[in-house]
Design a protein around this motif. Structure first.
Motif, short mmCIF file in Angstrom:
data_model
loop_
_atom_site.label_atom_id
_atom_site.label_comp_id
_atom_site.label_asym_id
_atom_site.label_seq_id
_atom_site.Cartn_x
_atom_site.Cartn_y
_atom_site.Cartn_z
N PRO A 1 29.92 37.69 57.08
CA PRO A 1 28.95 37.93 56.90
C PRO A 1 29.05 35.89 57.31
O PRO A 1 27.80 35.68 57.63
CB PRO A 1 28.18 37.97 55.56
N PHE A 2 29.81 35.46 56.23
CA PHE A 2 29.53 33.81 56.36
C PHE A 2 30.38 33.70 57.86
O PHE A 2 29.56 32.72 58.13
CB PHE A 2 31.22 33.38 55.90
N LEU A 3 30.78 34.10 58.42
CA LEU A 3 31.09 33.55 60.28
C LEU A 3 29.46 33.89 61.03
O LEU A 3 29.33 32.82 62.13
CB LEU A 3 32.13 34.22 60.31
N ALA A 4 29.07 35.33 60.66
CA ALA A 4 27.68 35.27 61.67
C ALA A 4 26.85 34.13 61.05
O ALA A 4 26.12 33.72 61.52
CB ALA A 4 26.99 36.27 61.40
N LEU A 5 26.55 33.65 59.51
CA LEU A 5 26.08 32.30 59.14
C LEU A 5 26.24 31.42 59.41
O LEU A 5 25.25 30.67 59.81
CB LEU A 5 26.00 33.05 57.40
N ILE A 6 27.15 30.98 59.69
CA ILE A 6 28.03 29.80 61.00
C ILE A 6 27.09 29.67 61.20
O ILE A 6 26.84 29.17 62.64
CB ILE A 6 28.98 29.71 60.17
N ALA A 7 27.42 30.77 62.66
CA ALA A 7 26.48 31.36 64.07
C ALA A 7 25.29 31.02 64.30
O ALA A 7 24.45 29.87 64.68
CB ALA A 7 27.12 32.63 64.71
N PHE A 8 25.08 31.15 62.68
CA PHE A 8 22.99 31.02 62.53
C PHE A 8 22.99 30.01 63.33
O PHE A 8 21.34 29.66 63.35
CB PHE A 8 22.34 32.23 62.41
#
Length: 139
Positions: A115-122
Protein backbone atom coordinates in the motif's frame (compact mmCIF):
# COMPACT_ATOMS: atom_id res chain seq x y z
CA UNK A 1 2.59 22.76 -24.55
CA UNK A 2 5.62 20.48 -24.47
CA UNK A 3 5.87 20.58 -20.66
CA UNK A 4 2.27 19.45 -20.34
CA UNK A 5 2.98 16.41 -22.45
CA UNK A 6 6.05 15.57 -20.33
CA UNK A 7 3.93 15.59 -17.15
CA UNK A 8 1.21 13.53 -18.84
CA UNK A 9 3.82 11.06 -20.02
CA UNK A 10 5.42 10.86 -16.55
CA UNK A 11 1.99 10.22 -15.01
CA UNK A 12 1.30 7.46 -17.50
CA UNK A 13 4.68 5.82 -16.81
CA UNK A 14 4.02 5.90 -13.05
CA UNK A 15 0.57 4.33 -13.50
CA UNK A 16 2.00 1.71 -15.87
CA UNK A 17 4.78 0.77 -13.44
CA UNK A 18 2.27 0.58 -10.57
CA UNK A 19 0.00 -1.70 -12.60
CA UNK A 20 2.86 -3.95 -13.72
CA UNK A 21 4.18 -4.06 -10.15
CA UNK A 22 0.83 -5.14 -8.74
CA UNK A 23 0.49 -7.77 -11.46
CA UNK A 24 4.01 -8.99 -10.64
CA UNK A 25 3.12 -9.37 -6.97
CA UNK A 26 -0.12 -11.22 -7.67
CA UNK A 27 0.69 -13.27 -10.78
CA UNK A 28 4.39 -14.06 -10.37
CA UNK A 29 4.97 -13.88 -6.61
CA UNK A 30 1.45 -15.31 -6.02
CA UNK A 31 0.52 -12.74 -3.35
CA UNK A 32 -3.26 -12.78 -2.98
CA UNK A 33 -4.64 -9.20 -2.96
CA UNK A 34 -6.82 -8.19 -0.02
CA UNK A 35 -10.03 -6.18 -0.34
CA UNK A 36 -8.34 -2.78 0.00
CA UNK A 37 -5.71 -3.82 -2.56
CA UNK A 38 -8.51 -4.49 -5.02
CA UNK A 39 -9.97 -1.03 -4.46
CA UNK A 40 -6.56 0.52 -5.16
CA UNK A 41 -6.24 -1.56 -8.32
CA UNK A 42 -9.72 -0.51 -9.44
CA UNK A 43 -8.54 3.11 -9.29
CA UNK A 44 -5.00 2.60 -10.69
CA UNK A 45 -5.55 0.29 -13.66
CA UNK A 46 -7.89 2.60 -15.61
CA UNK A 47 -5.36 5.41 -15.17
CA UNK A 48 -2.96 3.47 -17.40
CA UNK A 49 -5.44 3.55 -20.27
CA UNK A 50 -6.76 7.07 -19.60
CA UNK A 51 -3.31 8.63 -19.23
CA UNK A 52 -1.90 6.61 -22.14
CA UNK A 53 -4.56 7.84 -24.55
CA UNK A 54 -4.31 11.40 -23.20
CA UNK A 55 -0.52 11.40 -23.52
CA UNK A 56 -0.46 10.26 -27.12
CA UNK A 57 -3.26 12.63 -28.09
CA UNK A 58 -1.82 15.54 -26.10
CA UNK A 59 -5.09 16.01 -24.18
CA UNK A 60 -4.37 17.92 -20.96
CA UNK A 61 -8.07 18.08 -20.09
CA UNK A 62 -7.77 14.54 -18.74
CA UNK A 63 -6.70 15.95 -15.38
CA UNK A 64 -10.35 16.43 -14.37
CA UNK A 65 -10.75 12.64 -14.49
CA UNK A 66 -7.33 11.62 -13.24
CA UNK A 67 -7.11 13.86 -10.17
CA UNK A 68 -10.27 12.57 -8.42
CA UNK A 69 -9.33 8.95 -9.07
CA UNK A 70 -5.79 9.53 -7.80
CA UNK A 71 -6.91 11.39 -4.69
CA UNK A 72 -9.43 8.69 -3.77
CA UNK A 73 -6.78 6.01 -4.45
CA UNK A 74 -4.28 7.85 -2.24
CA UNK A 75 -6.84 8.03 0.58
CA UNK A 76 -7.50 4.29 0.34
CA UNK A 77 -3.73 3.65 0.30
CA UNK A 78 -3.28 5.77 3.43
CA UNK A 79 -6.07 3.93 5.21
CA UNK A 80 -4.61 0.58 4.15
CA UNK A 81 -1.10 1.57 5.24
CA UNK A 82 -2.37 2.76 8.62
CA UNK A 83 -4.24 -0.51 9.02
CA UNK A 84 -0.97 -2.36 8.47
CA UNK A 85 1.32 -0.19 10.57
CA UNK A 86 -0.81 1.32 13.38
CA UNK A 87 -2.33 -1.26 15.75
CA UNK A 88 -5.38 0.89 16.56
CA UNK A 89 -6.45 1.04 12.91
CA UNK A 90 -6.48 -2.71 12.28
CA UNK A 91 -9.92 -3.21 13.80
CA UNK A 92 -11.72 -0.36 12.01
CA UNK A 93 -12.52 -2.22 8.79
CA UNK A 94 -11.73 -5.91 9.15
CA UNK A 95 -11.63 -7.82 5.88
CA UNK A 96 -14.61 -10.14 5.68
CA UNK A 97 -13.06 -12.75 3.40
CA UNK A 98 -9.73 -13.85 2.07
CA UNK A 99 -6.46 -12.23 3.02
CA UNK A 100 -6.53 -9.82 5.98
CA UNK A 101 -5.87 -6.21 4.99
CA UNK A 102 -3.40 -5.87 7.88
CA UNK A 103 -1.14 -8.54 6.36
CA UNK A 104 2.20 -7.47 4.93
CA UNK A 105 3.66 -9.51 2.10
CA UNK A 106 6.64 -7.18 1.89
CA UNK A 107 8.14 -4.89 4.50
CA UNK A 108 11.26 -3.36 2.99
CA UNK A 109 13.33 -1.19 5.35
CA UNK A 110 10.62 -1.62 7.98
CA UNK A 111 8.13 0.74 6.33
CA UNK A 112 7.75 0.04 2.59
CA UNK A 113 4.72 -2.17 2.00
CA UNK A 114 2.53 -2.70 -1.06
CA UNK A 115 0.00 0.00 0.00
CA UNK A 116 2.93 2.38 0.59
CA UNK A 117 4.13 1.76 -2.99
CA UNK A 118 0.59 2.41 -4.27
CA UNK A 119 0.44 5.61 -2.21
CA UNK A 120 3.70 6.85 -3.73
CA UNK A 121 2.34 6.15 -7.22
CA UNK A 122 -0.93 7.98 -6.53
CA UNK A 123 0.94 10.95 -4.99
CA UNK A 124 3.31 11.19 -7.98
CA UNK A 125 0.36 11.17 -10.38
CA UNK A 126 -1.37 13.88 -8.32
CA UNK A 127 1.77 16.02 -8.34
CA UNK A 128 2.27 15.61 -12.10
CA UNK A 129 -1.38 16.43 -12.75
CA UNK A 130 -1.07 19.58 -10.63
CA UNK A 131 1.82 20.69 -12.83
CA UNK A 132 -0.33 20.07 -15.90
CA UNK A 133 -3.17 22.00 -14.25
CA UNK A 134 -0.93 24.96 -13.51
CA UNK A 135 -0.40 25.73 -17.17
CA UNK A 136 -2.87 27.58 -19.38
CA UNK A 137 -4.68 25.48 -21.96
CA UNK A 138 -4.33 26.54 -25.56
CA UNK A 139 -7.69 26.65 -27.31
Amino acid sequence: MKNRIVFLYASWVVALIAMLGSLYFSEIKKFIPCELCWYQRILMYPLVLILGVATFQGDVRVKKYVLPMSIIGACISIMHYLEQKVPGFSGIKPCVSGVPCSGQYINWFGFITIPFLALIAFILIIIFMCFVKGEKSEQ
